[in-house]
Design a protein around this motif. Structure first.
Motif, mmCIF file in Angstrom:
data_model
loop_
_atom_site.group_PDB
_atom_site.id
_atom_site.type_symbol
_atom_site.label_atom_id
_atom_site.label_comp_id
_atom_site.label_asym_id
_atom_site.label_seq_id
_atom_site.Cartn_x
_atom_site.Cartn_y
_atom_site.Cartn_z
ATOM 1 N N GLN A 1 -87.006 2.883 -49.454
ATOM 2 C CA GLN A 1 -86.586 2.723 -48.089
ATOM 3 C C GLN A 1 -87.326 1.577 -47.280
ATOM 4 N N VAL A 2 -86.626 1.175 -46.275
ATOM 5 C CA VAL A 2 -87.230 0.220 -45.320
ATOM 6 C C VAL A 2 -88.304 1.061 -44.255
ATOM 7 N N GLN A 3 -89.212 0.473 -44.380
ATOM 8 C CA GLN A 3 -90.432 0.815 -43.394
ATOM 9 C C GLN A 3 -90.923 -0.004 -42.594
ATOM 10 N N LEU A 4 -91.226 0.052 -41.289
ATOM 11 C CA LEU A 4 -91.732 -0.600 -40.259
ATOM 12 C C LEU A 4 -93.223 0.160 -39.555
ATOM 13 N N VAL A 5 -94.065 -0.566 -39.683
ATOM 14 C CA VAL A 5 -95.393 0.076 -39.174
ATOM 15 C C VAL A 5 -95.990 -0.817 -38.337
ATOM 16 N N GLU A 6 -96.387 -0.238 -36.947
ATOM 17 C CA GLU A 6 -96.791 -1.128 -35.887
ATOM 18 C C GLU A 6 -98.197 -0.879 -35.999
ATOM 19 N N SER A 7 -98.887 -1.884 -35.336
ATOM 20 C CA SER A 7 -100.269 -1.714 -35.044
ATOM 21 C C SER A 7 -100.911 -2.535 -33.962
ATOM 22 N N GLY A 8 -101.858 -2.414 -33.496
ATOM 23 C CA GLY A 8 -102.381 -3.273 -32.497
ATOM 24 C C GLY A 8 -102.499 -2.982 -30.935
ATOM 25 N N GLY A 9 -101.872 -1.868 -30.694
ATOM 26 C CA GLY A 9 -101.887 -1.340 -29.357
ATOM 27 C C GLY A 9 -103.184 -0.939 -28.834
ATOM 28 N N GLY A 10 -103.320 -0.823 -27.332
ATOM 29 C CA GLY A 10 -104.455 -0.384 -27.054
ATOM 30 C C GLY A 10 -104.382 -0.364 -25.410
ATOM 31 N N SER A 11 -105.594 -0.515 -25.012
ATOM 32 C CA SER A 11 -105.676 -0.370 -23.451
ATOM 33 C C SER A 11 -106.450 -1.567 -22.933
ATOM 34 N N VAL A 12 -106.004 -2.317 -22.128
ATOM 35 C CA VAL A 12 -106.539 -3.461 -21.637
ATOM 36 C C VAL A 12 -106.363 -3.556 -20.079
ATOM 37 N N GLN A 13 -107.424 -4.442 -19.563
ATOM 38 C CA GLN A 13 -107.180 -4.579 -18.007
ATOM 39 C C GLN A 13 -106.186 -5.808 -17.913
ATOM 40 N N ALA A 14 -105.527 -5.773 -16.590
ATOM 41 C CA ALA A 14 -104.631 -6.762 -16.423
ATOM 42 C C ALA A 14 -105.312 -7.999 -16.394
ATOM 43 N N GLY A 15 -104.302 -8.713 -17.043
ATOM 44 C CA GLY A 15 -104.637 -10.391 -17.326
ATOM 45 C C GLY A 15 -105.366 -10.387 -18.970
ATOM 46 N N GLY A 16 -105.353 -9.400 -19.566
ATOM 47 C CA GLY A 16 -105.910 -9.434 -20.919
ATOM 48 C C GLY A 16 -104.742 -9.699 -21.850
ATOM 49 N N THR A 17 -105.300 -9.799 -23.331
ATOM 50 C CA THR A 17 -104.135 -9.961 -24.148
ATOM 51 C C THR A 17 -104.553 -8.707 -25.143
ATOM 52 N N LEU A 18 -103.197 -8.872 -26.013
ATOM 53 C CA LEU A 18 -103.276 -7.804 -27.233
ATOM 54 C C LEU A 18 -102.299 -8.630 -28.288
ATOM 55 N N ARG A 19 -102.590 -8.419 -29.470
ATOM 56 C CA ARG A 19 -101.377 -8.732 -30.398
ATOM 57 C C ARG A 19 -100.979 -7.656 -31.228
ATOM 58 N N LEU A 20 -99.751 -7.478 -31.246
ATOM 59 C CA LEU A 20 -99.051 -6.224 -32.002
ATOM 60 C C LEU A 20 -98.733 -6.626 -33.263
ATOM 61 N N SER A 21 -98.629 -5.977 -34.325
ATOM 62 C CA SER A 21 -98.210 -6.392 -35.558
ATOM 63 C C SER A 21 -97.579 -5.506 -36.213
ATOM 64 N N CYS A 22 -96.414 -5.735 -36.850
ATOM 65 C CA CYS A 22 -95.359 -5.063 -37.501
ATOM 66 C C CYS A 22 -95.172 -5.148 -38.915
ATOM 67 N N ALA A 23 -95.792 -4.385 -39.991
ATOM 68 C CA ALA A 23 -95.705 -4.485 -41.344
ATOM 69 C C ALA A 23 -94.471 -4.013 -41.754
ATOM 70 N N VAL A 24 -93.629 -4.717 -42.743
ATOM 71 C CA VAL A 24 -92.290 -4.623 -42.985
ATOM 72 C C VAL A 24 -92.409 -4.428 -44.588
ATOM 73 N N SER A 25 -91.753 -3.321 -44.954
ATOM 74 C CA SER A 25 -91.681 -3.221 -46.327
ATOM 75 C C SER A 25 -90.196 -2.329 -46.578
ATOM 76 N N GLY A 26 -89.772 -2.490 -48.151
ATOM 77 C CA GLY A 26 -88.640 -1.888 -48.492
ATOM 78 C C GLY A 26 -87.368 -2.883 -48.598
ATOM 79 N N TYR A 27 -87.346 -3.860 -48.071
ATOM 80 C CA TYR A 27 -86.110 -4.800 -48.108
ATOM 81 C C TYR A 27 -86.273 -5.534 -49.454
ATOM 82 N N THR A 28 -85.037 -5.333 -50.070
ATOM 83 C CA THR A 28 -84.526 -6.286 -51.030
ATOM 84 C C THR A 28 -84.216 -7.822 -50.649
ATOM 85 N N SER A 29 -83.460 -7.974 -49.641
ATOM 86 C CA SER A 29 -83.439 -9.188 -49.049
ATOM 87 C C SER A 29 -83.871 -8.664 -47.448
ATOM 88 N N GLY A 30 -84.487 -9.573 -46.689
ATOM 89 C CA GLY A 30 -85.142 -9.395 -45.509
ATOM 90 C C GLY A 30 -84.014 -9.092 -44.524
#
Length: 125
Positions: A1-30
């Motif tokens: 089955q389709v699964q979506l798994v996020e990562s990359g969250g966290g705590s930062v100060q204002a003005g900072g940066t983060l990059r979130l990722s989402c790994a996708v699996s389970g699709y026959t067609s995207g």
């Protein structure tokens, strides 16, 4: 089955940066469309950004335009959200979402049938 798994969250100060990722699996067609949503405590979930996976067209909420960038790596089957110049009001649980391969439009939250478990982003002032 389709699964979506996020990562990359966290705590930062204002003005900072983060990059979130989402790994996708389970699709026959995207999926035809993928997106990022967020929900702050006591507030409704809102759309942050979305991308049409086959054409690459992107859409952003006004509150994040110019600061956030949504992108995809088809080879890695991963969706990203680059978040720059973060503000305390960006604090929320961030969710990755995807549609079926056959959805033509993805302007509404209801168009997204698959959701990840969420990753917390906290921005302190």
């Amino acid at each position: 089955q389709v699964q979506l798994v996020e990562s990359g969250g966290g705590s930062v100060q204002a003005g900072g940066t983060l990059r979130l990722s989402c790994a996708v699996s389970g699709y026959t067609s995207g999926p035809s469309c993928m997106g990022w949503f967020r929900q702050a405590p006591g507030k409704s979930r809102e759309g942050v950004a979305r991308i049409h996976t086959r054409g690459g067209t992107t859409y952003y909420a006004d509150s994040v335009k110019g600061r956030f960038t949504i992108s995809q790596d088809n080879a890695k089957k991963t969706l990203y959200l680059q978040m720059n110049s973060l503000k305390p009001e960006d604090t929320a649980m961030y969710y990755c979402a995807a549609t079926t391969p056959w959805v033509l439009h993805c302007a509404e939250e209801a168009d997204f049938g698959y959701w990840g478990q969420g990753t917390q982003v906290t921005v302190s002032s």
